[in-house]
Design an enzyme around this catalytic site. Structure first.
Site, PDB file in Angstrom:
ATOM      1  CB  CYS A 134       9.822  21.810 -10.545  1.00  0.00           C
ATOM      2  SG  CYS A 134       8.420  20.665 -10.530  1.00  0.00           S
ATOM      3  CB  ALA A 172      -2.888  23.346  -3.458  1.00  0.00           C
TER       4      ALA A 172
END
Length: 327
Positions: A134, A172
């Site tokens: 992102c 994660a």
């Protein structure tokens, strides 16, 4: 909202979490060229699978194996993977024999990094395209906008996102995020050295995504500033075509690097003898379209929007044929 079966290139989405569900809604609500062929998850009780069933989209909770076994799998041409870096490697290996085009929204980076307004056309014919991260989708266009005007010995990006918008997959993959984004700043953005930082902001109410891009350049007389500013504004407009909430937070800033400032510690040897005279600072804001995710989750919205734009361009690309061969 368009229903499944409305016509268009059929796609499947692996991953029925927030990103996959938002992407599904974008396919059905926004795209004029794509059609949902399957929503794939591993949790039968996930909201994404439940919504897909309500929309009439074929579903499976058996992961990629369930997708391959589904009726209609042969009709699916493009597969989005919105799982995790490790899962995508396994998914890509299982899908490899079937000739599907994969759009990877994880940091796995099996295929080349793709940022639509920068290098999509260069890689569009390949079988596996990676959407970087992102932060990469938000900031690499800016680095590329600067590097197409002048060399960028060093570029650093800081992506600040609402902690609530960082799901288990993002958390994660923090290490993969920084490493993948740093590499893409160099490979796609054109910087000699790239660095990426992500901040999970716990503020309440949650803040929308903010991104800061710093580039070091050589422009002794300041003669390139207007061209750089125009290049950045043009790039922001291109990204905003598919991410309407993408915008400059303030004017592009140019700052003289004081003589003796140890910028060589950042630039390293890769930039050779390029002198550094100025720092370019760009401040961005990314507001989500709130198709499924809240508006503050611009970090997720820009990923699904970039993936959607990539798949639409793949779908629009003419199928190559051998000259003289029968149609």
């Amino acid at each position: 909202m368009a229903k499944a079966g409305s016509g268009g290139t059929k796609v499947a989405i692996i991953g029925s979490g927030n990103i996959g569900t938002d992407l599904m809604i974008k396919v059905m609500r926004v795209s004029e060229t794509l059609e949902m062929g399957a929503m794939v998850g591993i949790d039968p009780s996930s909201d994404g699978l439940a919504r897909a069933e309500r929309f009439g989209v074929p579903t499976t909770a058996e992961g990629v194996d369930g997708l391959i076994a589904m009726d209609g799998f042969d009709e699916i041409e493009i597969v989005f993977d919105a799982t995790s870096a490790g899962a995508h490697k396994a998914n890509a290996a299982k899908l490899a024999p079937y000739g599907k085009k994969l759009v990877d929204l994880t940091p796995a980076a099996i295929g080349p990094f793709v940022v639509p307004p920068v290098n999509l056309e260069e890689h569009i014919g390949l079988d596996n395209l990676n959407m970087v991260t992102c932060g990469g989708q938000a900031t690499i266009p800016i680095v590329a906008a600067v590097s197409r005007i002048t060399e960028v010995p060093y570029a650093e990006i800081v992506a600040s996102i609402a902690s609530k918008s960082a799901g288990p997959g993002t958390r994660a993959n923090i290490d993969e995020f920084t490493e993948t984004t740093s590499h893409a700043i160099e490979a796609v953005g054109g910087a000699h050295v790239g660095k990426a930082i992500i901040i999970l902001n716990p503020a309440e109410p949650p803040l929308i995504m903010r991104d800061t891009v710093f580039c070091l350049i050589n422009d002794p007389d300041g003669g390139q500033q207007d061209a750089i500013r125009a290049s950045i504004e043009e790039m922001v407009a291109k990204v905003a075509e598919y991410v309407p909430g993408y915008r400059l937070k303030q004017d592009v800033q140019f700052t003289v690097v004081p003589e003796g400032e140890p910028v060589h510690t950042m630039v390293g040897k890769s930039a050779g003898d390029i002198a550094v005279t100025h720092k370019v600072a760009v401040f961005l804001e990314v507001e989500g379209a709130a198709h499924y995710l809240p508006a503050y989750a611009g970090n997720l919205d820009i990923m699904t929007s970039a993936a959607l734009r990539t798949a639409e361009k793949i779908a629009e690309r003419p199928v190559a044929t051998t000259e003289g061969a029968p149609a």
